[in-house]
Motif scaffolding. Structure first.
Motif, PDB file in Angstrom:
ATOM      1  N   SER A  53       2.275  -2.808  -7.582  1.00  0.00           N
ATOM      2  CA  SER A  53       1.700  -2.920  -6.239  1.00  0.00           C
ATOM      3  C   SER A  53       0.201  -3.186  -6.292  1.00  0.00           C
ATOM      4  O   SER A  53      -0.323  -4.002  -5.531  1.00  0.00           O
ATOM      5  N   VAL A  54      -0.497  -2.486  -7.199  1.00  0.00           N
ATOM      6  CA  VAL A  54      -1.938  -2.725  -7.364  1.00  0.00           C
ATOM      7  C   VAL A  54      -2.191  -4.183  -7.712  1.00  0.00           C
ATOM      8  O   VAL A  54      -3.062  -4.854  -7.134  1.00  0.00           O
ATOM      9  N   LEU A  55      -1.415  -4.691  -8.658  1.00  0.00           N
ATOM     10  CA  LEU A  55      -1.615  -6.060  -9.125  1.00  0.00           C
ATOM     11  C   LEU A  55      -1.291  -7.070  -8.024  1.00  0.00           C
ATOM     12  O   LEU A  55      -2.024  -8.062  -7.841  1.00  0.00           O
ATOM     13  N   TRP A  82       0.838  -1.208   0.000  1.00  0.00           N
ATOM     14  CA  TRP A  82       0.000   0.000   0.000  1.00  0.00           C
ATOM     15  C   TRP A  82       0.874   1.261   0.000  1.00  0.00           C
ATOM     16  O   TRP A  82       0.561   2.249  -0.674  1.00  0.00           O
ATOM     17  N   MET A  83       1.968   1.202   0.730  1.00  0.00           N
ATOM     18  CA  MET A  83       2.867   2.374   0.777  1.00  0.00           C
ATOM     19  C   MET A  83       3.525   2.605  -0.578  1.00  0.00           C
ATOM     20  O   MET A  83       3.626   3.744  -1.049  1.00  0.00           O
ATOM     21  N   THR A  84       3.985   1.537  -1.236  1.00  0.00           N
ATOM     22  CA  THR A  84       4.615   1.709  -2.546  1.00  0.00           C
ATOM     23  C   THR A  84       3.596   2.159  -3.594  1.00  0.00           C
ATOM     24  O   THR A  84       3.932   2.920  -4.508  1.00  0.00           O
ATOM     25  N   LEU A  85       2.360   1.713  -3.433  1.00  0.00           N
ATOM     26  CA  LEU A  85       1.307   2.170  -4.349  1.00  0.00           C
ATOM     27  C   LEU A  85       1.076   3.668  -4.194  1.00  0.00           C
ATOM     28  O   LEU A  85       1.069   4.423  -5.179  1.00  0.00           O
ATOM     29  N   LEU A  86       0.880   4.110  -2.942  1.00  0.00           N
ATOM     30  CA  LEU A  86       0.578   5.524  -2.695  1.00  0.00           C
ATOM     31  C   LEU A  86       1.769   6.419  -3.055  1.00  0.00           C
ATOM     32  O   LEU A  86       1.594   7.486  -3.656  1.00  0.00           O
TER      33      LEU A  86
END
Length: 450
Positions: A346-348, A290-294
């Protein structure tokens, strides 16, 4: 202490038998899933070069508010460079998987197989460029770049990250030099114009300085006559298409190896670091993804949007851009595309971990497992649809209409991969590549279940 993962031998002990490709049961499915998404995404950037004259690369930016402009903006901000960055990272991860498993099984260096594998890839790249007629081939450039990475395989993740940042810095300096050259041409032009107003005779050098800037202004807008001539050549037979693209192939890959090798190296090294940290193999905590996505989207997307705006300004008013802007459109390019690429991954990986849309994960895994075959399949579909020795649709579609073709080719990739892997262990080109690498014909068919 720095957390890393290693690639153990399948049996847990050293074997001195002949090395073999990775077994289906040993594949890391999340890597195949992300690779499948990256491969499909790469076609979003490739399709304009398959279907339209190269002079129209950034032409939609000259028509704000149009459908073409809106589609171009979405593709540029969300995907341009990002999917290739992600694909390069996965290539770096693949280097560690390949060498790690070979060395764990053999108990010795994997250099022989590693370099043999890459040299065959160089040949495939040349065939892809000069026989299948795809100017944007990445096989050749990836293979050349990866030749330098074998000594880096045992570095710790932080060391790999530092090496990646060094490559980013070198590539960034080279890109910034182009902006300085651009501004220098503008300054010399203004000096020459000032002299002209005083009715002083210009030297040959000053005349060339003036012509150089005038050429920049002229080339910021596509020459429709040149575009039409290019379209006619690309709608002709194979021989004419070959003669038309051969100089473009030479020019593009000479330039790309000069600039792009740093692009490739930085992303491959970053991919090696991420793999050792466990990112691509889904080893990290959910909170980390979640952190890498954001972070990826929150920082990368705004920087990408600024870069597109600056490119638009440079095209629409080169003089204003040269006089007023001190920031290159390429500033932060590698950072933003790495960040957004990691955000997409990250989403995937979060979706994969959640257990949702399993059908999509399986479909992407199939495509990723056959990435080489699917990459060439995309080229065959596009060249036969657009070029004159096929259906001859080159230059006949608007920019946004090209993405209808992308959707159809994605479906072909999905169906081809799903059907093929029902019966075979590898894609057809993966099988050929592995057989050549190990100099031994690989078992192709899956066993028939009774």
């Amino acid at each position: 202490m720095e957390s890393t993962i290693t690639v153990p031998a399948a049996s847990g002990s050293i074997s001195h038998e002949s090395p073999q490709p990775v077994a289906l049961t040993e594949r890391i499915q999340t890597i195949d899933v992300v690779r499948g998404m990256a491969l499909l995404g790469i076609l979003l950037m490739n399709i304009p070069f398959f279907g339209r004259a190269f002079q129209l690369e950034n032409e939609p930016l000259l028509r704000p508010g149009s459908t073409d402009y809106n589609v171009y903006a979405v593709i540029t901000i969300l995907f341009e460079g990002k999917m290739r960055a992600l694909f390069s990272m996965l290539f770096g991860a693949g280097i560690l998987i390949f060498t790690g498993r070979k060395e764990a099984t053999m108990g010795s260096s994997s250099a022989d197989f590693y370099y043999r594998r890459l040299l065959w890839m160089v040949l495939f790249g040349v065939i892809h460029e000069y026989v299948l007629m795809w100017v944007g081939d990445i096989l050749f450039d990836y293979a050349i770049s990866a030749l330098f990475l074998f000594p880096f395989r045992n570095l710790r993740p932080r060391q790999l990250l530092i090496c990646a940042l060094v490559c980013v810095a070198i590539g960034g300096i080279k890109r910034e030099r182009s902006l300085l050259e651009f501004r220098e041409k503008r300054e010399k032009y203004l000096q020459t114009v000032t002299l002209e107003k005083t009715h002083k005779k210009l030297t040959d050098t000053q005349k060339k300085d003036k012509e150089a800037w005038e050429k920049v202004v002229k080339e910021s807008k596509p020459d429709l006559k040149e575009v039409n001539e290019f379209n006619e050549k690309m709608r002709s037979g194979y021989g004419t298409v070959y003669k038309t693209l051969e100089p473009e192939n030479i020019r593009f890959h000479s330039m790309y190896l000069y600039l792009g090798i740093w692009d490739n190296l930085c992303m491959m090294l970053l991919g090696m670091a991420l793999f050792k940290w466990g990112f691509f193999s889904n080893k990290l905590p959910t909170r980390t993804y979640w952190m890498t996505l954001l972070a990826g989207y929150g920082i990368g997307l705004p920087v990408s949007a600024v870069g597109m705006f600056l490119m638009q300004q440079r095209l629409t008013d080169p003089a204003l851009f040269a006089d007023a802007q001190w920031i290159s459109p390429a500033l932060g390019y590698d950072f933003q595309r790495a960040l957004v690429g990691i955000g997409h991954a990250s989403v995937l990986l979060l979706l994969y971990r959640s257990g949702m849309v399993k059908w999509l994960m399986r479909a992407l895994s199939n495509i990723g497992q056959m990435a080489f075959s699917n990459y060439i399949l995309q080229t065959l579909c596009c060249t036969l649809f657009f070029n004159g020795y096929g259906l001859g649709n080159f230059g006949k579609l608007d920019y946004h209409q090209l993405y209808y073709v992308v959707g159809i080719i994605w479906i072909i990739n999905l169906l081809f991969s799903a059907i093929w892997l029902q019966f075979f262990r590898f894609g057809p080109l993966e099988w050929g590549w592995r057989s050549l690498t190990y100099w031994q014909q690989q078992l192709m068919r899956k066993p028939v279940l009774s």
